[in-house]
Design an enzyme around this catalytic site. Structure first.
Site: not given
Ligand code: AMP
Length: 186
Positions: A13, A88, A127, A133, A144
């Site tokens: 994404k 989400r 990654r 990370r 996740r």
């Molecule tokens: P990402 O970089 O999009 O994979 O997001 C990393 C982490 O940030 C996720 O595993 C959640 O803990 C948190 N996070 C990001 N976006 C959201 C969202 N829309 N709702 C809830 N948690 C989020």
């Protein structure tokens, strides 16, 4: 153009979102990036979010809706944006609709990137090794993925019913996937 992009963790994404941002000249808003920046700043939001993120859990909806409500109402978002990693949950999607309605806007498309789950787990483990990370370890990755299928997958139906959903195969060459997305937006 007002877009959002969804897909299971590791589907690419973020990569596609930054490419699309320059191709169609819109703002890229990644809630994961915003939250990581808040953690680095040690802000109140960052401190609240950190524990959830490190466990691979979703940060509470209210925090996300406040962040997005604040951000997409700013001037630089007037011409369009691409939401990456938001919404989400169904609650976030409904909240987003309310925010958009209050500023007389609506989404043009919801892009869903699809891919095989095991392929994604392998990508994320790599990654985690490459970028360090802290939420890209095998156990947290699994968490996740589960969170995605439980909370986020129902959003596909939500946007399908609104006829906004565009499903795009997320496996293949990066540029090929970008082309597929652009085609789906025509
Ligand atoms: P990402 O970089 O999009 O994979 O997001 C990393 C982490 O940030 C996720 O595993 C959640 O803990 C948190 N996070 C990001 N976006 C959201 C969202 N829309 N709702 C809830 N948690 C989020």
């Amino acid at each position: 153009m007002k877009l959002l992009i969804m897909g299971p963790p590791g589907v690419g994404k973020g990569t596609q979102a930054s490419l699309l941002k320059s191709k169609i000249n819109i703002i890229h808003l990644s809630t994961g990036d915003i939250l990581r920046a808040e953690i680095i700043k040690e802000s109140e939001i960052g401190l609240k979010a950190q524990g959830f993120m490190n466990a691979g859990k979703l940060v509470p909806d209210k925090i996300l809706l406040d962040i997005i409500g604040d951000r997409i109402t700013q001037n630089d978002c007037k011409n369009g944006y691409l939401l990456d990693g938001f919404p989400r949950t169904l609650n976030q999607a409904v909240g987003l609709d309310e925010i958009l309605e209050s500023i007389n806007q609506s989404l043009d498309f919801a892009i869903s990137l699809t891919a095989n789950e095991q392929e994604l787990i392998n990508r994320l483990i790599n990654r985690g090794i490459e970028l360090g990370r802290s939420d890209d370890t095998p156990e947290i990755i699994k968490n996740r993925q589960n969170v995605y299928w439980e909370n986020t997958a129902p959003l596909l139906d939500f946007y399908r019913q609104k006829t906004l959903l565009r499903e795009v195969d997320g496996l293949g060459e990066i540029s090929q996937i970008t082309d597929r997305i652009l085609k789906a937006l025509e």
